[in-house]
Design a protein around this motif. Structure first.
Motif, short mmCIF file in Angstrom:
data_model
loop_
_atom_site.label_atom_id
_atom_site.label_comp_id
_atom_site.label_asym_id
_atom_site.label_seq_id
_atom_site.Cartn_x
_atom_site.Cartn_y
_atom_site.Cartn_z
N VAL A 12 33.98 41.94 56.61
CA VAL A 12 34.19 42.30 57.98
C VAL A 12 34.27 43.94 58.56
N TYR A 13 35.80 44.13 57.96
CA TYR A 13 35.40 45.28 58.27
C TYR A 13 34.68 46.13 57.43
N VAL A 14 33.92 46.24 56.86
CA VAL A 14 32.69 47.18 56.31
C VAL A 14 31.16 46.95 57.68
N LYS A 15 31.48 45.81 58.23
CA LYS A 15 30.55 45.54 58.82
C LYS A 15 30.92 45.88 60.55
N LYS A 16 32.07 46.13 60.64
CA LYS A 16 32.54 46.91 62.10
C LYS A 16 32.93 48.26 62.01
N TYR A 17 33.05 48.19 61.01
CA TYR A 17 33.27 50.37 60.98
C TYR A 17 32.38 50.25 59.60
N PRO A 18 30.54 50.49 60.15
CA PRO A 18 29.83 50.96 59.14
C PRO A 18 29.82 52.13 58.43
N LYS A 19 30.59 53.28 59.80
CA LYS A 19 30.52 55.01 58.86
C LYS A 19 32.35 55.16 58.41
N LEU A 20 32.85 53.86 57.62
CA LEU A 20 34.09 53.51 57.54
C LEU A 20 34.00 54.55 55.88
N LYS A 21 35.27 55.23 55.24
CA LYS A 21 35.08 56.55 54.64
C LYS A 21 35.90 55.87 53.47
N VAL A 22 36.84 55.14 53.49
CA VAL A 22 37.75 54.39 53.02
C VAL A 22 37.12 53.65 51.48
N LYS A 23 37.13 53.64 51.24
CA LYS A 23 36.29 52.59 49.86
C LYS A 23 37.18 51.61 50.21
N LEU A 24 36.48 50.50 50.33
CA LEU A 24 37.45 48.99 49.85
C LEU A 24 37.08 48.49 48.71
N VAL A 25 38.88 48.30 48.48
CA VAL A 25 38.04 47.39 46.49
C VAL A 25 39.75 46.26 46.66
N ASP A 26 38.46 45.17 46.18
CA ASP A 26 39.68 43.73 46.57
C ASP A 26 39.94 43.42 45.16
N GLY A 27 40.06 44.21 44.19
CA GLY A 27 40.15 43.87 42.78
C GLY A 27 39.36 42.91 41.90
N SER A 28 38.71 41.79 42.72
CA SER A 28 38.37 40.62 42.37
C SER A 28 37.13 40.86 41.04
N SER A 29 36.76 41.75 40.34
CA SER A 29 36.23 41.86 38.95
C SER A 29 37.50 42.21 37.86
N LEU A 30 38.56 42.91 38.95
CA LEU A 30 39.29 43.15 37.43
C LEU A 30 40.18 41.63 37.11
N ALA A 31 40.52 41.02 37.80
CA ALA A 31 41.11 39.62 38.61
C ALA A 31 39.81 38.70 37.40
N VAL A 32 38.93 39.09 37.33
CA VAL A 32 37.90 38.16 36.53
C VAL A 32 37.81 38.70 35.44
N ALA A 33 37.98 39.57 35.31
CA ALA A 33 38.21 40.60 33.48
C ALA A 33 39.15 40.15 32.81
N VAL A 34 41.09 40.37 33.78
CA VAL A 34 42.13 40.15 32.64
C VAL A 34 42.51 38.14 32.60
N LEU A 35 41.93 37.54 33.41
CA LEU A 35 41.19 35.99 33.56
C LEU A 35 40.68 35.85 32.26
N LEU A 36 39.51 36.14 32.21
CA LEU A 36 38.35 35.85 31.24
C LEU A 36 39.74 36.22 29.25
N ASN A 37 39.85 37.15 29.81
CA ASN A 37 40.90 38.02 29.00
C ASN A 37 42.13 37.07 28.23
N SER A 38 43.00 36.49 29.35
CA SER A 38 43.73 35.54 29.23
C SER A 38 43.55 34.28 28.56
N ILE A 39 41.93 33.67 28.59
CA ILE A 39 41.99 32.49 27.58
C ILE A 39 42.08 33.32 25.96
N PRO A 40 42.58 32.38 25.48
CA PRO A 40 43.10 31.16 24.32
C PRO A 40 41.83 31.75 22.89
N LYS A 41 41.57 32.29 22.66
CA LYS A 41 40.56 32.56 21.23
C LYS A 41 40.39 31.23 20.37
#
Length: 219
Positions: A12-41
């Motif tokens: 919503v923020y990106v669409k409302k402020y298309p010229k926003l200079k701040v980078k929005l990072v929600d951390g979802s890709s790192l969360a996925v990586a951590v979860l995948l590496n938390s599952i026992p081999k």
């Protein structure tokens, strides 16, 4: 970034402020990586419980791609995942009414006390939510919410959240730090995600380390 209902994971923020200079990072890709590496081999099957968030869907998809069976107990959850995966689930997405046959649970908001009581002894609960589930079972194991050990060079740090150990930081915060250190320009919000392997390797390069997985019961 809040939730899908409140602001579509920040979209919503990106669409409302298309010229926003701040980078929005929600951390979802790192969360996925951590979860995948938390599952026992050697894990061959997992049960997913709780509200299906962006992270949960991505983790379930990645597990199916790795040949690990992903089970859900509700029809609406199965339909949501099946629709998201298309024909790419490799036949690994299943419906199951049995809780006791799974020793690895990937859990989020909405996990009920009744469901926890149905888990078999020695079950490992791995949260994908930002807040941890209530620990009801003394005969089961609970991993932390998605987080990593901070670099030894990082000074004056106690704990990031009051439910995390000392010198451990939530991935939602780490992702923004690494994004800045790497000078990445892309946004990570809405339904988009950064490359999981790239983010994981960058975190390790900057000294963040995965947490030790609680030992599973052999009985």
């Amino acid at each position: 970034m809040q939730s899908e209902e409140l602001n579509k994971y920040g979209e919503v923020y990106v669409k409302k402020y298309p010229k926003l200079k701040v980078k929005l990072v929600d951390g979802s890709s790192l969360a996925v990586a951590v979860l995948l590496n938390s599952i026992p081999k050697g894990t061959s099957e997992v049960l997913v419980r709780g509200k299906l968030t962006k992270v949960a869907v991505a983790v379930a998809f990645a597990l199916c791609q790795k040949g690990i069976q992903v089970a859900v107990s509700r029809e609406d959850e199965y339909e949501k995942l099946d629709k998201s995966f298309g024909i790419k689930s490799e036949g690994k997405l299943v419906m199951s009414k049995s809780y006791s046959s799974y020793k690895i649970w990937i859990v989020g908001d909405g996990l009920t006390e009744e469901e926890q009581r149905k888990a078999t002894k020695g079950t490992l609960f791995i949260p994908f939510s930002q807040f941890p589930p209530k620990r009801l079972r003394k005969d089961c194991f609970y991993h932390t919410t998605p987080a990593m050990q901070t670099p030894k060079t990082l000074e004056n740090l106690d704990s990031c959240e009051n439910w995390l150990p000392r010198r451990v930081m939530s991935v939602w915060r780490i992702a923004g730090i690494v994004h800045g250190l790497e000078g990445w320009e892309e946004l990570e919000c809405g339904y988009t995600m950064s490359n999981i392997d790239k983010v994981w390797e960058a975190c390790l390069k900057h000294g963040f380390q995965p947490l030790r997985i609680p030992a599973l019961s052999k009985t």
